[in-house]
Write an enzyme that holds these catalytic residues in place. Structure first.
Site, PDB file in Angstrom:
ATOM      1  N   SER A  37     -50.932  24.004 -19.455  1.00 28.03           N
ATOM      2  CA  SER A  37     -51.696  24.613 -20.552  1.00 28.03           C
ATOM      3  C   SER A  37     -52.835  23.711 -21.023  1.00 28.03           C
ATOM      4  O   SER A  37     -52.803  22.494 -20.850  1.00 28.03           O
ATOM      5  CB  SER A  37     -50.785  24.899 -21.739  1.00 28.03           C
ATOM      6  OG  SER A  37     -49.625  25.564 -21.322  1.00 28.03           O
TER       7      SER A  37
HETATM    8  N1  SAH Z   1     -45.137  23.806 -19.920  1.00 24.49           N
HETATM    9  C1  SAH Z   1     -45.769  23.634 -18.642  1.00 24.49           C
HETATM   10  C2  SAH Z   1     -46.733  24.757 -18.278  1.00 24.49           C
HETATM   11  C3  SAH Z   1     -45.985  25.916 -17.931  1.00 24.49           C
HETATM   12  S1  SAH Z   1     -46.743  27.162 -16.932  1.00 24.49           S
HETATM   13  C4  SAH Z   1     -46.506  22.332 -18.546  1.00 24.49           C
HETATM   14  O1  SAH Z   1     -46.571  21.589 -19.531  1.00 24.49           O
HETATM   15  O2  SAH Z   1     -47.031  22.039 -17.462  1.00 24.49           O
HETATM   16  C5  SAH Z   1     -45.380  28.256 -17.033  1.00 24.49           C
HETATM   17  C6  SAH Z   1     -44.170  27.849 -16.237  1.00 24.49           C
HETATM   18  O3  SAH Z   1     -43.143  28.774 -16.539  1.00 24.49           O
HETATM   19  C7  SAH Z   1     -44.382  27.930 -14.740  1.00 24.49           C
HETATM   20  O4  SAH Z   1     -44.068  26.712 -14.154  1.00 24.49           O
HETATM   21  C8  SAH Z   1     -43.438  29.027 -14.305  1.00 24.49           C
HETATM   22  O5  SAH Z   1     -42.895  28.835 -13.025  1.00 24.49           O
HETATM   23  C9  SAH Z   1     -42.374  28.985 -15.391  1.00 24.49           C
HETATM   24  N2  SAH Z   1     -41.606  30.221 -15.565  1.00 24.49           N
HETATM   25  C10 SAH Z   1     -42.050  31.484 -15.418  1.00 24.49           C
HETATM   26  N3  SAH Z   1     -41.046  32.363 -15.653  1.00 24.49           N
HETATM   27  C11 SAH Z   1     -39.955  31.628 -15.951  1.00 24.49           C
HETATM   28  C12 SAH Z   1     -38.599  31.957 -16.275  1.00 24.49           C
HETATM   29  N4  SAH Z   1     -38.148  33.201 -16.319  1.00 24.49           N
HETATM   30  N5  SAH Z   1     -37.737  30.938 -16.543  1.00 24.49           N
HETATM   31  C13 SAH Z   1     -38.158  29.647 -16.487  1.00 24.49           C
HETATM   32  N6  SAH Z   1     -39.415  29.288 -16.172  1.00 24.49           N
HETATM   33  C14 SAH Z   1     -40.309  30.255 -15.910  1.00 24.49           C
END
Ligand code: SAH
Length: 243
Positions: free
Chosen positions: A87
Site C-alpha cells: 500500500s
Molecule cells: N499489507 C500488505 C499489502 C497487502 S496487499 C503490505 O504491507 O505489503 C493485499 C494482500 O492480501 C495480498 O498479499 C493478498 O494476497 C492478500 N489477500 C487477499 N485475499 C486474502 C484472504 N482472503 N486472506 C488473506 N490474505 C488475502
C-alpha cells in the site's frame, strides 16, 4: 587545482559511480524515508508521534522487489508480485493511526503481502498476527520479518475471512485487501471496545476499485461503523469455503 581538492573530487566521483551501478545507498535511502514521512505523511495530517517514528524506522525498501528499491519511498503503491501491491505509505500510516495503538495490544492483520504493514504494527503493538492467502508471499514476508528480528509477529498462510480463532479476541484488526462486506468472523474476533480498519467494496461501485475505508468499533457486542475515505485496495480473495 590543488591535489587535495582533486582527490576529493575523484573520491566523490567514485561514490557517485558506485551508487549509479549499485543503486542508492543506505544513507540516501534514509534521507528519502525522512522526506517521505515529512511530505507524504506529516504534511497530510498524520499526527500520532509513535506512528511517525515507526514509519521513519522501518525500511520500506527492504519490503519491495529489488527493481523497485530506488522508488520505495515514492507516494504510491508498488507491485510485490503475484498481482499484489504494497500500500501507499500514507494509507499505511492512516490505517495504523486509526487503531490508536498504545503498545499493549494484540493485533490481527489480514493480507500480509510484503510484511511491511506487519512490521509497522510490530513496532507499535505487543503481538501481531498476520494472515496471507498466497503461500509464496506469506513465506517470503515471514522470512524477512524473522531476519529483521520481529519476534512479536506471527505469520500464517490461510484465509483471512476466517480470522485466527486461536489467538482471538484482538484489540485491533487491520484488513489490507477489500472484501464485499465486513467478514462476520472478524467482528466476532474483535475484542469489546476494539477497533478494526477495513476497506469495503462500495454497494454501488463506480469501478472495480470503488471502496470505502471503514473504522469499526465494537460497542456492547455490536459493530459501529464509520466511513473514513475512498480507497483502492486489491480485492480480497475468496477462500475455498466462500466459493
Ligand atoms: N499489507 C500488505 C499489502 C497487502 S496487499 C503490505 O504491507 O505489503 C493485499 C494482500 O492480501 C495480498 O498479499 C493478498 O494476497 C492478500 N489477500 C487477499 N485475499 C486474502 C484472504 N482472503 N486472506 C488473506 N490474505 C488475502
Amino acid at each position: 587545482m590543488k591535489l587535495k581538492k582533486k582527490l576529493f573530487f575523484i573520491v566523490l566521483f567514485i561514490f557517485r559511480l558506485n551508487s549509479l551501478v549499485l543503486g542508492i545507498d543506505e544513507a540516501e535511502l534514509s534521507k528519502l524515508r525522512k522526506a517521505m514521512v515529512e511530505t507524504q505523511i506529516k504534511a497530510e495530517g498524520i499526527k500520532d508521534e509513535r506512528v511517525l517514528q515507526a514509519m521513519l524506522k522501518v525500511k520500506r525498501h527492504l519490503f519491495v522487489p529489488e527493481e523497485y528499491k530506488n522508488t520505495a519511498y515514492i507516494n504510491g503503491p508498488l507491485p510485490i508480485g503475484e498481482g499484489q501491491t504494497i500500500s501507499q505509505p500514507y494509507i499505511v500510516a492512516l490505517m495504523t493511526e486509526l487503531l490508536e495503538l498504545k503498545g499493549n495490544e494484540k493485533v490481527l492483520e489480514i493480507g500480509t503481502g510484503s510484511g511491511y504493514q506487519a512490521a509497522i504494527l510490530g513496532e507499535l503493538a505487543k503481538e501481531v498476527y498476520t494472515i496471507e492467502i498466497l503461500d509464496i508471499l506469506g513465506r517470503r514476508a515471514e522470512k524477512l520479518l524473522n531476519e529483521l528480528k520481529y519476534k512479536n509477529i506471527k505469520v500464517k498462510i490461510g484465509d483471512g475471512y476466517l480470522g485466527w480463532l486461536e489467538y482471538a479476541p484482538f484489540d485491533a484488526i487491520i484488513v489490507t485487501a477489500a472484501p464485499e462486506e465486513i467478514p462476520k468472523a472478524l467482528i466476532e474476533q474483535l475484542a469489546e471496545g476494539g477497533k478494526m480498519v477495513i476497506p469495503v467494496e462500495d454497494q454501488f461501485p463506480i469501478d472495480r476499485y470503488s471502496q470505502k475505508l471503514k473504522l469499526v468499533r465494537k460497542i456492547n457486542g455490536k459493530p459501529v461503523v464509520k466511513d473514513i475515505i475512498a480507497v483502492r485496495f486489491v480485492p480480497m480473495i475468496k477462500g475455498l469455503e466462500k466459493k
